[in-house]
Design an enzyme around this catalytic site. Sequence first.
Site, PDB file in Angstrom:
ATOM      1  N   TRP A  82     123.377  -2.959 -16.978  1.00 27.66           N
ATOM      2  CA  TRP A  82     123.796  -3.849 -17.393  1.00 27.66           C
ATOM      3  C   TRP A  82     122.951  -4.867 -17.718  1.00 27.66           C
ATOM      4  O   TRP A  82     122.137  -5.194 -16.733  1.00 27.66           O
ATOM      5  CB  TRP A  82     125.078  -4.468 -16.557  1.00 27.66           C
ATOM      6  CG  TRP A  82     125.802  -5.882 -16.931  1.00 27.66           C
ATOM      7  CD1 TRP A  82     126.601  -6.066 -17.967  1.00 27.66           C
ATOM      8  CD2 TRP A  82     125.187  -7.073 -16.299  1.00 27.66           C
ATOM      9  NE1 TRP A  82     127.106  -7.496 -17.837  1.00 27.66           N
ATOM     10  CE2 TRP A  82     125.928  -8.154 -17.138  1.00 27.66           C
ATOM     11  CE3 TRP A  82     124.215  -7.306 -15.220  1.00 27.66           C
ATOM     12  CZ2 TRP A  82     125.841  -9.309 -16.874  1.00 27.66           C
ATOM     13  CZ3 TRP A  82     124.142  -8.751 -15.118  1.00 27.66           C
ATOM     14  CH2 TRP A  82     125.087  -9.665 -15.814  1.00 27.66           C
ATOM     15  N   ILE A 146     114.525  -0.485 -13.751  1.00 26.11           N
ATOM     16  CA  ILE A 146     113.126  -0.067 -14.557  1.00 26.11           C
ATOM     17  C   ILE A 146     113.417   0.902 -15.641  1.00 26.11           C
ATOM     18  O   ILE A 146     113.850   2.006 -15.052  1.00 26.11           O
ATOM     19  CB  ILE A 146     111.773   0.303 -13.544  1.00 26.11           C
ATOM     20  CG1 ILE A 146     111.477  -1.173 -12.942  1.00 26.11           C
ATOM     21  CG2 ILE A 146     110.760   0.545 -14.727  1.00 26.11           C
ATOM     22  CD1 ILE A 146     110.379  -0.994 -12.190  1.00 26.11           C
ATOM     23  N   ALA A 160     114.690  -5.549 -15.021  1.00 25.90           N
ATOM     24  CA  ALA A 160     115.502  -6.460 -15.044  1.00 25.90           C
ATOM     25  C   ALA A 160     115.601  -6.481 -13.451  1.00 25.90           C
ATOM     26  O   ALA A 160     115.925  -5.640 -12.594  1.00 25.90           O
ATOM     27  CB  ALA A 160     116.700  -5.710 -15.575  1.00 25.90           C
ATOM     28  N   CYS A 176     122.567   3.152 -13.808  1.00 23.02           N
ATOM     29  CA  CYS A 176     121.420   3.882 -13.679  1.00 23.02           C
ATOM     30  C   CYS A 176     121.798   5.560 -13.437  1.00 23.02           C
ATOM     31  O   CYS A 176     120.950   6.298 -12.992  1.00 23.02           O
ATOM     32  CB  CYS A 176     120.415   3.391 -12.759  1.00 23.02           C
ATOM     33  SG  CYS A 176     119.594   1.789 -13.286  1.00 23.02           S
TER      34      CYS A 176
END
Length: 230
Positions: A82, A146, A160, A176
């Site tokens: 997100w 990442i 992020a 992830c």
Amino acid sequence: MTGSIRSKLSAIDVRQLGTVDYRTAWQLQRELADARVAGGADTLLLLEHPAVYTAGRRTETHERPIDGTPVVDTDRGGKITWHGPGQLVGYPIIGLAEPLDVVNYVRRLEESLIQVCADLGLHAGRVDGRSGVWLPGRPARKVAAIGVRVSRATTLHGFALNCDCDLAAFTAIVPCGISDAAVTSLSAELGRTVTVDEVRATVAAAVCAALDGVLPVGDRVPSHAVPSPL
């Protein structure tokens, strides 16, 4: 992992942007990558996105939002995540030196964000077998994700860092693709509001230092982090 990983010696062009639509930023990355291949500058974009879910190439159906929330499918590595307000997103568009070492590149991005956490008083590190930046605990908590792509020796996508974002947004997905770990933010860990603007300059400096080898990559694994394979 000492020395610069970049094929150019000139300074990285750091662009501090505001809130940018995900698809708009993705197109900008492609344009900058084309320019870099043609001999242009290395660039680092730092920005925020409106709330959006993005899925890497390895995302599985059961990891997507169960409520049918739209997802942007991308060409980066990794799985679903997100992006949204309160999260600093970085897109380094960098020409890598030969021989290409994508793992080295990812480790340098991790190192830069580990250093940012350290500057704020947080002891972050890595979890074996998993990319990103983590805080120790049971379960370990990811504070930065990442996901990258390398094409024509040039990097796209990036990282992020959760600053003061709404962590509830991660509950609709398997972030992830990792179901046995948690997601956190700088604000949640420090017990105070850490805004994106507070860390922009620090992140820019740390990323540039890591890519140029000024900030060496260390073996930073948080104590009590529980490694397990993806």
